[in-house]
Design a protein around this motif. Structure first.
Motif, short mmCIF file in Angstrom:
data_model
loop_
_atom_site.label_atom_id
_atom_site.label_comp_id
_atom_site.label_asym_id
_atom_site.label_seq_id
_atom_site.Cartn_x
_atom_site.Cartn_y
_atom_site.Cartn_z
N TYR A 358 0.94 -1.06 0.01
CA TYR A 358 0.16 0.00 0.01
C TYR A 358 0.78 1.25 -0.13
CZ TYR A 358 -2.85 -3.85 1.85
OH TYR A 358 -3.49 -5.03 2.21
N LEU A 359 2.23 1.21 -0.10
CA LEU A 359 3.18 2.21 -0.08
C LEU A 359 2.77 3.14 1.15
CD1 LEU A 359 2.94 3.29 -3.94
CD2 LEU A 359 4.51 1.37 -2.75
N ALA A 360 2.63 2.27 2.17
CA ALA A 360 2.29 3.26 3.68
C ALA A 360 3.13 3.14 4.79
CB ALA A 360 0.41 2.86 3.76
N TRP A 361 3.30 3.93 5.50
CA TRP A 361 4.21 3.98 6.41
C TRP A 361 3.22 3.86 7.84
CZ3 TRP A 361 9.40 3.63 6.99
CH2 TRP A 361 9.95 3.85 5.87
N SER A 362 3.64 2.99 8.90
CA SER A 362 3.20 2.97 10.28
C SER A 362 4.34 2.97 11.21
CB SER A 362 2.13 1.76 10.41
OG SER A 362 2.79 0.61 10.27
N LYS A 363 3.89 3.12 12.57
CA LYS A 363 4.84 2.87 13.36
C LYS A 363 4.32 2.23 14.75
CE LYS A 363 3.83 7.50 15.57
NZ LYS A 363 3.21 7.00 16.70
N VAL A 364 5.26 1.41 15.36
CA VAL A 364 4.76 0.67 16.54
C VAL A 364 5.85 0.92 17.73
CG1 VAL A 364 3.87 -1.14 15.22
CG2 VAL A 364 6.35 -1.35 16.04
N ASP A 365 5.59 0.93 18.92
CA ASP A 365 6.29 1.22 20.10
C ASP A 365 6.79 0.34 21.02
OD1 ASP A 365 3.87 0.92 21.34
OD2 ASP A 365 3.52 3.10 21.80
N TYR A 366 6.28 -1.07 20.50
CA TYR A 366 6.70 -2.37 21.40
C TYR A 366 7.55 -3.06 20.66
CZ TYR A 366 2.89 -4.37 18.68
OH TYR A 366 2.12 -4.75 17.56
N MET A 367 8.07 -3.06 19.66
CA MET A 367 9.08 -3.72 18.76
C MET A 367 10.27 -3.08 19.02
SD MET A 367 6.82 -5.34 15.39
CE MET A 367 5.15 -5.91 15.63
N THR A 368 11.06 -3.21 20.12
CA THR A 368 12.35 -2.71 20.43
C THR A 368 13.44 -3.29 20.12
OG1 THR A 368 12.11 -3.16 22.78
CG2 THR A 368 11.25 -1.18 22.06
N ALA A 369 13.96 -3.58 18.69
CA ALA A 369 14.84 -4.53 18.15
C ALA A 369 16.13 -3.90 18.01
CB ALA A 369 14.26 -4.96 16.79
N ASN A 370 16.98 -4.80 18.29
CA ASN A 370 18.42 -4.33 17.86
C ASN A 370 18.97 -5.35 16.67
OD1 ASN A 370 20.67 -6.52 18.50
ND2 ASN A 370 19.57 -6.42 20.30
N ALA A 371 18.14 -6.22 16.35
CA ALA A 371 18.52 -7.35 14.97
C ALA A 371 17.16 -8.00 14.90
CB ALA A 371 19.72 -8.11 15.52
N TRP A 372 16.96 -8.07 13.40
CA TRP A 372 15.82 -8.91 12.92
C TRP A 372 16.13 -10.30 12.31
CZ3 TRP A 372 10.81 -7.34 13.70
CH2 TRP A 372 10.76 -5.74 14.26
N THR A 373 15.60 -11.22 12.09
CA THR A 373 15.74 -12.21 11.26
C THR A 373 14.28 -13.19 11.01
OG1 THR A 373 17.46 -14.15 10.82
CG2 THR A 373 16.27 -14.40 12.66
N GLU A 374 14.67 -13.51 9.89
CA GLU A 374 13.53 -14.56 9.21
C GLU A 374 14.03 -16.05 9.39
OE1 GLU A 374 10.33 -12.90 6.19
OE2 GLU A 374 11.87 -14.13 5.54
N PHE A 375 13.17 -16.98 9.89
CA PHE A 375 13.57 -18.20 10.17
C PHE A 375 12.52 -19.08 9.76
CE2 PHE A 375 13.77 -22.02 12.67
CZ PHE A 375 15.10 -22.74 12.56
N ILE A 376 12.89 -20.17 8.81
CA ILE A 376 11.90 -21.15 8.13
C ILE A 376 12.11 -22.43 8.81
CG2 ILE A 376 11.18 -22.42 6.19
CD1 ILE A 376 12.33 -19.95 4.45
N ASP A 377 11.05 -22.80 9.73
CA ASP A 377 11.21 -24.17 10.31
C ASP A 377 11.35 -25.26 9.45
OD1 ASP A 377 8.64 -24.80 9.82
OD2 ASP A 377 7.79 -23.79 11.79
N THR A 378 11.36 -26.71 10.05
CA THR A 378 11.39 -27.70 9.25
C THR A 378 10.05 -28.05 8.53
OG1 THR A 378 10.88 -28.86 11.21
CG2 THR A 378 13.36 -28.89 10.71
N SER A 379 9.00 -27.42 9.05
CA SER A 379 7.73 -27.62 8.20
C SER A 379 7.57 -26.49 7.17
CB SER A 379 6.77 -27.69 9.31
OG SER A 379 6.72 -28.39 9.97
N GLY A 380 8.56 -25.71 7.01
CA GLY A 380 8.57 -24.51 5.96
C GLY A 380 7.75 -23.60 6.20
N ASN A 381 7.50 -23.35 7.43
CA ASN A 381 6.56 -22.17 8.01
C ASN A 381 7.54 -21.03 8.35
OD1 ASN A 381 3.97 -23.55 8.23
ND2 ASN A 381 4.74 -24.42 10.16
N ARG A 382 7.41 -19.80 7.94
CA ARG A 382 8.08 -18.76 8.18
C ARG A 382 7.85 -17.94 9.47
NH1 ARG A 382 9.96 -15.38 3.76
NH2 ARG A 382 8.52 -16.73 2.48
N HIS A 383 9.03 -17.52 9.84
CA HIS A 383 8.63 -16.97 11.35
C HIS A 383 9.52 -15.75 11.10
CE1 HIS A 383 7.06 -20.54 13.23
NE2 HIS A 383 7.88 -21.12 12.54
#
Length: 545
Positions: A358-383
């Motif tokens: 949607y080419l849209a910005w939002s903001k959140v105040d409870y995701m206080t991250a110093n690093a991110w990653t995606e993880f695909i488990d053995t069932s192929g689910n994305r986290h």
């Protein structure tokens, strides 16, 4: 004699403002009367769903036990044997999620409180913190610190080479591994046996102690310009080298011979972790805001940068300059998440989210991250996971969950200040009809007149049952102070609620909010009915004779 029945006149339809799919995101750059009808003048903890509707942002849940310090960095390690590991650095220890417990891996320790980056290369994982020489984790989870790595801060894996940078004493230098042995060897000759430089030692390669061959590969990028290398990325067959105030591109021949070209001197990236590939582009945070790097129409084979975040520039201006180098970003499931520290905070306390759909910005105040990653488990689910920058926790972002690890998410969306395109006329704002796709729990709706004066605030809930049509029964409902009745349902679907406003002002603004744990709402659109006053209806205090 036939009785003549007078023709029933259809009442004239009142003027209305109709807004559907109000999901164009936050725009606090300009006046709240000048933004697009579907944009928000303010919002917090909001996401965009379906065709661009507003809803509460996704919740988070802590993952695993056994962390004692604020975790630094997030890494994933997929081995050829099919094993998959989620990793972070806790204090001085590298840990992986072993079932539901964060378990330490022995073999090497790390200086505490350093920013950490992970790179997988040729069935090994490399851990960099800019202090010690890079550590290596193999597929058996054996952790070592090779004598041929360097004290880099970050790296990427590119065409069989590991390219590293962020060495404190060599801020303009990138290092290219020898791919004839292993990607952790930065002190051997290149594959041709000639090398690029004949002199190398602990000064040219800090952290390394073993040297072999006739030359090691390193390249200084505009050395002495006072602009250090801050990050690396891959884009359409080339390496993008970010400095803080400039950007370069690098390509390697099959034998590792480099070609370097400048992309721009107008902007650069503040940190390696703020950079990520977003579909066919590269997004990054600069001192000027978020920029996108990519090919532009009519400029064949030319990489160009453009600003992305002008609509949320006031938020960008609040970033703590001393902490900007710790900004962290990721692109996951159509959304670009980026966390940073604002004001005087020394941790990443704010996250901006750019929804590519949607080419849209939002903001959140409870995701206080110093690093991110995606993880695909053995069932192929994305986290989607992030290492918290203010507690000893790793969190997972969970769509369909609306809880901040067991506490309420304070979510609100505030419309523009509607003036019916006539800022110089007063109106009688009669009513507002809001179409809710869903209410799970309750929602508060507040209306503001000129100068943000509250003219009405009321709450409705999913268990409110109005008998008859909404237009005929609202006056006795809880919306207007009545008692109403309740039903056993937990959600409402596609229900238009009409709110009587009946106030005179030039403008009208709408706020929709919820501050309860694990509750949600989805708004499809709204209609504002009004009657304009005569032009002579103007306060004498605002008339200049």
């Amino acid at each position: 004699m036939a009785v003549r029945i007078p023709r029933r006149r259809t009442p004239a339809r009142l003027p209305e403002i109709t807004v559907k799919n109000p999901g164009k995101g936050l725009n606090n750059l300009v006046s709240d009367t000048l933004i697009n009808d579907a944009e928000a003048s303010d919002l917090n903890n909001i996401s965009f769903v379906e065709s661009g509707c507003i809803a509460k942002s996704a919740g988070i849940q802590s993952v695993g036990t056994g962390l004692s310090n604020n975790p630094k960095g997030m890494g994933v390690f997929y081995t050829v044997a099919g094993n998959k590991y989620l990793l972070t650095v806790d204090g001085t220890s590298l840990k992986y999620l072993n079932g539901s417990t964060w378990t330490a891996i022995s073999g090497a320790s790390f200086t505490a409180n350093k920013e950490v980056n992970f790179t997988q290369c040729d069935n090994n994982l490399y851990i960099w913190n800019g202090q010690e020489a890079g550590a290596q984790l193999d597929s058996s989870l054996a952790l070592t610190r090779p004598t041929t790595t360097i004290s880099a801060s970050f790296s990427i894996w590119y065409q069989g080479f590991q390219i590293a940078s962020g060495v404190a004493t060599q801020p303009n230098r990138i290092y290219v591994s020898d791919n004839t042995t292993n990607p952790g060897d930065f002190t051997n000759t290149n594959p041709t046996g000639t090398g690029l430089y004949s002199v190398y030692d602990g000064t040219t390669h800090p952290g390394a102690t073993t040297f072999a061959g006739s030359g090691a590969n390193y390249i200084d990028i505009n050395k002495g310009d006072g602009d250090k290398i801050t990050g690396l990325a891959k884009y359409q067959g080339v390496v993008i080298i970010f400095k803080e105030r400039s950007v370069y591109q690098l390509s390697l021949s099959a034998t590792g011979v480099p070609t370097i070209t400048q992309v721009t001197q107008a902007t650069g990236a503040v940190s390696h972790k703020s950079i990520d590939n977003v579909e066919n582009d590269v997004f990054y945070l600069s001192r000027k805001g978020y920029y996108v790097l990519g090919n532009e129409p009519n400029y064949l084979n030319t990489i160009r940068s453009n600003e992305l975040s002008n609509r949320v520039n006031p938020i960008i201006q609040t970033i703590n300059p001393a902490q900007a180098m710790n900004a962290a970003s990721i692109f996951s499931e159509f959304k670009f998440y980026s966390s940073f520290a604002t004001g005087g905070n020394d941790y990443n306390n704010q996250t901006l989210i750019y929804d590519r759909r949607y080419l849209a910005w939002s903001k959140v105040d409870y995701m206080t991250a110093n690093a991110w990653t995606e993880f695909i488990d053995t069932s192929g689910n994305r986290h989607l996971y992030f290492a918290d920058d203010n507690s000893a926790k790793v969190y997972e972002v969970i769509e369909g969950n609306y809880s901040n690890n067991g506490t309420a998410i304070n979510s609100y969306w505030i419309s523009k200040s509607f003036d019916a395109n006539q800022f110089d006329e007063y109106k009688r704002w009669l009513d507002v009809t809001i179409l809710f796709r869903q209410i799970s729990g309750s929602v508060t709706v507040t209306f503001y007149a000129d100068n943000d004066q509250v003219v009405k605030s009321t709450s409705i809930s999913s268990d409110t049952d109005f008998s008859g049509s909404i237009g005929t029964t609202l006056m006795g409902s809880p919306i207007f102070g009545g008692t109403g009745t309740t039903s056993s349902t937990s959600t409402t679907n596609n229900v238009p609620y009409r709110f009587k406003v009946n106030t005179k002002s030039r403008t009208l603004k709408i706020k929709i909010s919820n501050n309860s744990d694990n509750q949600n709402f989805i708004v499809l659109g709204f209609v504002i009915a009004y009657v304009p006053y005569n032009r002579q209806s103007w306060p004498s205090s605002l008339k200049i004779q």
